[in-house]
Design an enzyme around this catalytic site. Structure first.
Site, PDB file in Angstrom:
ATOM      1  N   ASP A  13       0.804  -1.222   0.000  1.00 59.78           N
ATOM      2  CA  ASP A  13       0.000   0.000   0.000  1.00 59.78           C
ATOM      3  C   ASP A  13       0.841   1.278   0.000  1.00 59.78           C
ATOM      4  O   ASP A  13       0.428   2.302   0.547  1.00 59.78           O
ATOM      5  CB  ASP A  13      -0.974   0.013   1.196  1.00 59.78           C
ATOM      6  CG  ASP A  13      -1.869  -1.202   1.200  1.00 59.78           C
ATOM      7  OD1 ASP A  13      -2.210  -1.688   0.105  1.00 59.78           O
ATOM      8  OD2 ASP A  13      -2.223  -1.668   2.301  1.00 59.78           O
ATOM      9  N   LYS A  16       1.852   2.029  -5.163  1.00 54.99           N
ATOM     10  CA  LYS A  16       2.386   1.448  -6.399  1.00 54.99           C
ATOM     11  C   LYS A  16       1.452   1.715  -7.574  1.00 54.99           C
ATOM     12  O   LYS A  16       1.896   2.013  -8.684  1.00 54.99           O
ATOM     13  CB  LYS A  16       2.574  -0.074  -6.225  1.00 54.99           C
ATOM     14  CG  LYS A  16       3.563  -0.435  -5.131  1.00 54.99           C
ATOM     15  CD  LYS A  16       3.646  -1.937  -4.904  1.00 54.99           C
ATOM     16  CE  LYS A  16       2.415  -2.558  -4.302  1.00 54.99           C
ATOM     17  NZ  LYS A  16       2.108  -2.163  -2.926  1.00 54.99           N
ATOM     18  N   GLY A  40      -4.526  -4.396  -3.803  1.00 52.85           N
ATOM     19  CA  GLY A  40      -5.511  -3.369  -4.130  1.00 52.85           C
ATOM     20  C   GLY A  40      -4.725  -2.135  -4.525  1.00 52.85           C
ATOM     21  O   GLY A  40      -4.111  -1.489  -3.677  1.00 52.85           O
ATOM     22  N   HIS A  41      -4.674  -1.859  -5.825  1.00 48.48           N
ATOM     23  CA  HIS A  41      -3.863  -0.747  -6.328  1.00 48.48           C
ATOM     24  C   HIS A  41      -4.785   0.367  -6.812  1.00 48.48           C
ATOM     25  O   HIS A  41      -5.577   0.172  -7.734  1.00 48.48           O
ATOM     26  CB  HIS A  41      -2.943  -1.227  -7.449  1.00 48.48           C
ATOM     27  CG  HIS A  41      -1.930  -2.233  -6.992  1.00 48.48           C
ATOM     28  ND1 HIS A  41      -1.030  -2.831  -7.829  1.00 48.48           N
ATOM     29  CD2 HIS A  41      -1.670  -2.736  -5.754  1.00 48.48           C
ATOM     30  CE1 HIS A  41      -0.270  -3.669  -7.123  1.00 48.48           C
ATOM     31  NE2 HIS A  41      -0.646  -3.625  -5.872  1.00 48.48           N
ATOM     32  N   GLN A 225       2.025  -6.145  -3.122  1.00 48.67           N
ATOM     33  CA  GLN A 225       2.480  -6.250  -1.731  1.00 48.67           C
ATOM     34  C   GLN A 225       3.780  -5.434  -1.538  1.00 48.67           C
ATOM     35  O   GLN A 225       3.973  -4.452  -2.234  1.00 48.67           O
ATOM     36  CB  GLN A 225       2.664  -7.723  -1.315  1.00 48.67           C
ATOM     37  CG  GLN A 225       1.359  -8.490  -1.160  1.00 48.67           C
ATOM     38  CD  GLN A 225       0.769  -9.000  -2.466  1.00 48.67           C
ATOM     39  OE1 GLN A 225       1.441  -9.643  -3.242  1.00 48.67           O
ATOM     40  NE2 GLN A 225      -0.492  -8.727  -2.698  1.00 48.67           N
TER      41      GLN A 225
HETATM   42  P1  GDP Z   1      -0.729   0.253  -3.556  1.00 53.08           P
HETATM   43  O1  GDP Z   1      -1.323  -1.010  -3.056  1.00 53.08           O
HETATM   44  O2  GDP Z   1       0.750   0.329  -3.293  1.00 53.08           O
HETATM   45  O3  GDP Z   1      -1.058   0.553  -4.991  1.00 53.08           O
HETATM   46  O4  GDP Z   1      -1.374   1.420  -2.678  1.00 53.08           O
HETATM   47  P2  GDP Z   1      -2.949   1.601  -2.355  1.00 53.08           P
HETATM   48  O5  GDP Z   1      -3.644   2.066  -3.564  1.00 53.08           O
HETATM   49  O6  GDP Z   1      -3.453   0.393  -1.646  1.00 53.08           O
HETATM   50  O7  GDP Z   1      -2.878   2.736  -1.238  1.00 53.08           O
HETATM   51  C1  GDP Z   1      -2.326   3.992  -1.506  1.00 53.08           C
HETATM   52  C2  GDP Z   1      -3.410   5.047  -1.262  1.00 53.08           C
HETATM   53  O8  GDP Z   1      -2.819   6.325  -1.195  1.00 53.08           O
HETATM   54  C3  GDP Z   1      -4.411   5.153  -2.398  1.00 53.08           C
HETATM   55  O9  GDP Z   1      -5.652   5.514  -1.869  1.00 53.08           O
HETATM   56  C4  GDP Z   1      -3.843   6.269  -3.288  1.00 53.08           C
HETATM   57  O10 GDP Z   1      -4.848   6.939  -4.034  1.00 53.08           O
HETATM   58  C5  GDP Z   1      -3.270   7.175  -2.232  1.00 53.08           C
HETATM   59  N1  GDP Z   1      -2.085   7.956  -2.656  1.00 53.08           N
HETATM   60  C6  GDP Z   1      -1.069   7.584  -3.479  1.00 53.08           C
HETATM   61  N2  GDP Z   1      -0.124   8.536  -3.505  1.00 53.08           N
HETATM   62  C7  GDP Z   1      -0.538   9.525  -2.677  1.00 53.08           C
HETATM   63  C8  GDP Z   1       0.023  10.768  -2.238  1.00 53.08           C
HETATM   64  O11 GDP Z   1       1.124  11.140  -2.611  1.00 53.08           O
HETATM   65  N3  GDP Z   1      -0.701  11.501  -1.353  1.00 53.08           N
HETATM   66  C9  GDP Z   1      -1.902  11.091  -0.878  1.00 53.08           C
HETATM   67  N4  GDP Z   1      -2.531  11.887  -0.014  1.00 53.08           N
HETATM   68  N5  GDP Z   1      -2.475   9.926  -1.271  1.00 53.08           N
HETATM   69  C10 GDP Z   1      -1.781   9.153  -2.130  1.00 53.08           C
HETATM   70  P1  IMO Z   2      -0.882  -4.275  -2.177  1.00 58.08           P
HETATM   71  O1  IMO Z   2      -0.421  -4.851  -3.489  1.00 58.08           O
HETATM   72  C1  IMO Z   2      -1.003  -4.633   2.154  1.00 58.08           C
HETATM   73  C2  IMO Z   2      -1.130  -8.685   3.811  1.00 58.08           C
HETATM   74  C3  IMO Z   2      -2.392  -9.107   4.517  1.00 58.08           C
HETATM   75  C4  IMO Z   2      -1.814 -10.060   5.548  1.00 58.08           C
HETATM   76  C5  IMO Z   2      -0.684 -10.743   4.779  1.00 58.08           C
HETATM   77  C6  IMO Z   2      -1.037 -12.105   4.210  1.00 58.08           C
HETATM   78  O2  IMO Z   2      -2.168  -3.545  -2.268  1.00 58.08           O
HETATM   79  O3  IMO Z   2       0.215  -3.493  -1.538  1.00 58.08           O
HETATM   80  P2  IMO Z   2      -2.562 -12.850   2.141  1.00 58.08           P
HETATM   81  O4  IMO Z   2      -4.006 -12.624   1.857  1.00 58.08           O
HETATM   82  O5  IMO Z   2      -1.631 -12.321   1.109  1.00 58.08           O
HETATM   83  O6  IMO Z   2      -2.247 -14.285   2.490  1.00 58.08           O
HETATM   84  O7  IMO Z   2      -2.285 -12.022   3.507  1.00 58.08           O
HETATM   85  O8  IMO Z   2      -0.339  -9.861   3.743  1.00 58.08           O
HETATM   86  N1  IMO Z   2      -1.314  -8.187   2.427  1.00 58.08           N
HETATM   87  C7  IMO Z   2      -1.229  -6.905   2.083  1.00 58.08           C
HETATM   88  N2  IMO Z   2      -1.051  -5.796   2.832  1.00 58.08           N
HETATM   89  N3  IMO Z   2      -1.091  -4.525   0.823  1.00 58.08           N
HETATM   90  C8  IMO Z   2      -1.234  -5.626   0.051  1.00 58.08           C
HETATM   91  O9  IMO Z   2      -1.207  -5.579  -1.298  1.00 58.08           O
HETATM   92  C9  IMO Z   2      -1.357  -6.878   0.675  1.00 58.08           C
HETATM   93  N4  IMO Z   2      -1.549  -8.149   0.232  1.00 58.08           N
HETATM   94  C10 IMO Z   2      -1.499  -8.932   1.309  1.00 58.08           C
HETATM   95  O10 IMO Z   2      -3.035  -8.021   5.110  1.00 58.08           O
HETATM   96  O11 IMO Z   2      -1.225  -9.340   6.604  1.00 58.08           O
HETATM   97 MG    MG Z   3      -2.881  -1.658  -1.830  1.00 57.75          MG
END
Ligand code: GDP
Ligand code: IMO
Ligand code: MG
Length: 435
Positions: A13, A16, A40-41, A225
């Site tokens: 999270d 990416k 979840g991207h 991840q």
């Molecule tokens: P990922 O799994 O690495 O793709 O990250 P996620 O999408 O799960 O979580 C990142 C969250 O931060 C998302 O809701 C993005 O829209 C948000 N985000 C990404 N870059 C920035 C930033 O520079 N500032 C803020 N405030 N939000 C951001």
């Molecule tokens: P992105 O790509 C954050 C965490 C779960 C749990 C552990 C194992 O959005 O960064 P699993 O279901 O993979 O067996 O769970 O890994 N986890 C993540 N945490 N971002 C993710 O993906 C994750 N994918 C799995 O919360 O702790």
């Molecule tokens: Mg994510």
């Protein structure tokens, strides 16, 4: 630079999705190589927000190829639903654009049932998985009893495999976990239906990528991840069941390691973690709540609140080493605006007084560690409109410089908001040579 890998440098999270979407404008293809719909991207375009779980985050761009590599575990129901949702929102997700590896393993209903049953049985020591069946699917892959995408196209093989697997899994579900059992024939019927939808997308991803790279194409490998959730290098057993490190892009997409010439490490300006497991710099005070609220730190997949803490450079430094990070993208810097003092964890102190500069393999030893912090002054100014380093307040620039210095990699990008344009380019991440 033919192949660039984007990896999460913490526990996932990091942002990416935003970065991959941004860089897709400049590449020919985007490839997922590990993980599944535990990811979840998030991609924000104007007022629209898209959360991608299986389909590469480059899909919103026209005329870019998106590949789901053999290293990904694919829940076909989720894959189809994601295609449908995107198409309903006007995004082209035709087989011309999206390609699925025939060698990818399929997540089956019994994988999800076992994931949930195991977590329940673990009680307090649960990993906090996403419950999507990721672990049990990779187990079957390693045990050589997995069902692959190619099996969908051969109904007899699919039928035989599903019947055998369901018999065994039902035994575990019923006799060991006391959970409901599953009906093999119903699973077979559902998966044969999915087969018809998926057939046009199925291909040999390795061969297609090879053609693309041979003809001078630029390919972005989208990690899911983060390095500290890596099954080998993360905080085991509180990890996922794949290898999010950059090197996994090679076996997970079917490209030779020499094709991977750069690694962009995505680092959130503070730290978050979803699920259980060690987190040395975790905050349970008003600073942590600030990050949680201002950063809207709720899981993109499960909606669970993310645990928050200060930036931990022991964690990120280790990721730079493990993933061979050549440059950094620091995200969510805007979330820290308004905090008076910012702390950076530079090392850990063991209860015997010794200093620890890398994460110990033993969780027992890690539990005896406390963070050593360096304090830096914060900034008050809104930075969301900054488009160059010079636009940032001095204290903010200092924070970034210190981060890069402590983790040992140069800055390429700084993200100051979720939108594409809320980005500072310090150097081109697609042109930097490997460190
Ligand atoms: P990922 O799994 O690495 O793709 O990250 P996620 O999408 O799960 O979580 C990142 C969250 O931060 C998302 O809701 C993005 O829209 C948000 N985000 C990404 N870059 C920035 C930033 O520079 N500032 C803020 N405030 N939000 C951001
Ligand atoms: P992105 O790509 C954050 C965490 C779960 C749990 C552990 C194992 O959005 O960064 P699993 O279901 O993979 O067996 O769970 O890994 N986890 C993540 N945490 N971002 C993710 O993906 C994750 N994918 C799995 O919360 O702790
Ligand atoms: Mg994510």
């Amino acid at each position: 630079m033919p192949g660039v890998v984007v990896v999460g440098a913490q526990w996932g999270d990091e942002g990416k999705g935003k970065v991959v979407d941004l860089l897709t404008q400049r590449v020919d293809a985007v490839v997922r190589f590990q993980g599944g719909n535990n990811a979840g991207h998030t991609v924000v375009v104007g007022q629209d927000k898209f959360i991608l779980h299986l389909i590469p985050s480059g899909v919103l761009h026209e005329n870019k190829s998106c590949f789901v590599g053999n290293g990904v575990v694919v829940d076909p129901e989720v894959f189809i639903a994601e295609i449908d949702r995107l198409e309903q929102r006007g995004v082209d997700v035709s087989p011309r654009k999206l390609r699925l590896s025939e060698r990818a393993h399929l997540i089956m209903p019994y994988h999800k049932a076992l994931d949930v049953a195991r977590e329940k049985a673990k009680g307090k020591s649960a990993i906090g998985t996403t419950g999507r069946g990721i672990g049990p699917c990779y187990e079957d892959k390693a045990a050589r009893v997995g069902v692959r995408v190619v099996d969908l196209l051969e109904p007899e093989i699919l039928t035989e495999k599903v019947r055998a697997a369901t018999t065994e899994k039902n035994f575990w579900l019923k006799e060991y976990f006391g959970a409901p059992t599953l009906d093999a024939e119903a699973i077979i019927a559902d998966y044969l239906r999915y087969a018809e939808r998926l057939r046009p997308f199925v291909t040999d991803v390795s061969v297609e990528l090879d053609h693309m790279l041979e003809s001078g194409g630029l390919v972005l490998f989208e990690g899911a991840q983060g390095v500290h959730l890596d099954i080998d290098h993360g905080t085991y057993p509180y990890v996922t069941s794949s290898n999010p490190v950059a090197g996994a892009a090679s076996p997970g997409a079917g490209v030779g390691p020499k094709r991977l010439s750069g690694v962009l490490g995505i680092v959130k300006a503070y730290t978050t973690r979803v699920g259980s497991g060690p987190f040395i710099a975790e905050l349970e005070d008003e600073n942590g709540r600030w990050m949680q609220e201002k950063g809207a730190e709720f899981g993109s997949t499960t909606g669970r609140p993310r645990r928050c803490g200060w930036l931990d450079t022991v964690v990120v430094r280790q990721s730079v080493r493990l993933a061979g990070v050549s440059c950094l993208c620091v995200t969510k810097l805007d979330v820290l605006t308004g905090l008076k003092t910012l702390r950076i964890c530079t090392a850990y102190k063991l209860d015997d007084g010794s200093i620890v500069e890398r994460i110990p393999a033993s969780l027992g030893v890690l539990a005896r560690c406390t963070p050593i912090y360096e304090d830096l002054p914060g900034w008050e100014e809104d930075i969301s409109q900054a488009r160059s380093l010079e636009d940032l307040p001095d204290n903010c620039q200092r924070y970034l410089q210190r981060l890069a210095e402590l983790v040992g990699a140069p800055l390429a990008l700084v993200s100051v908001g979720p939108e594409r344009d809320a980005t500072i380019v310090v150097r081109d991440p697609l042109a930097v040579k490997e460190a």
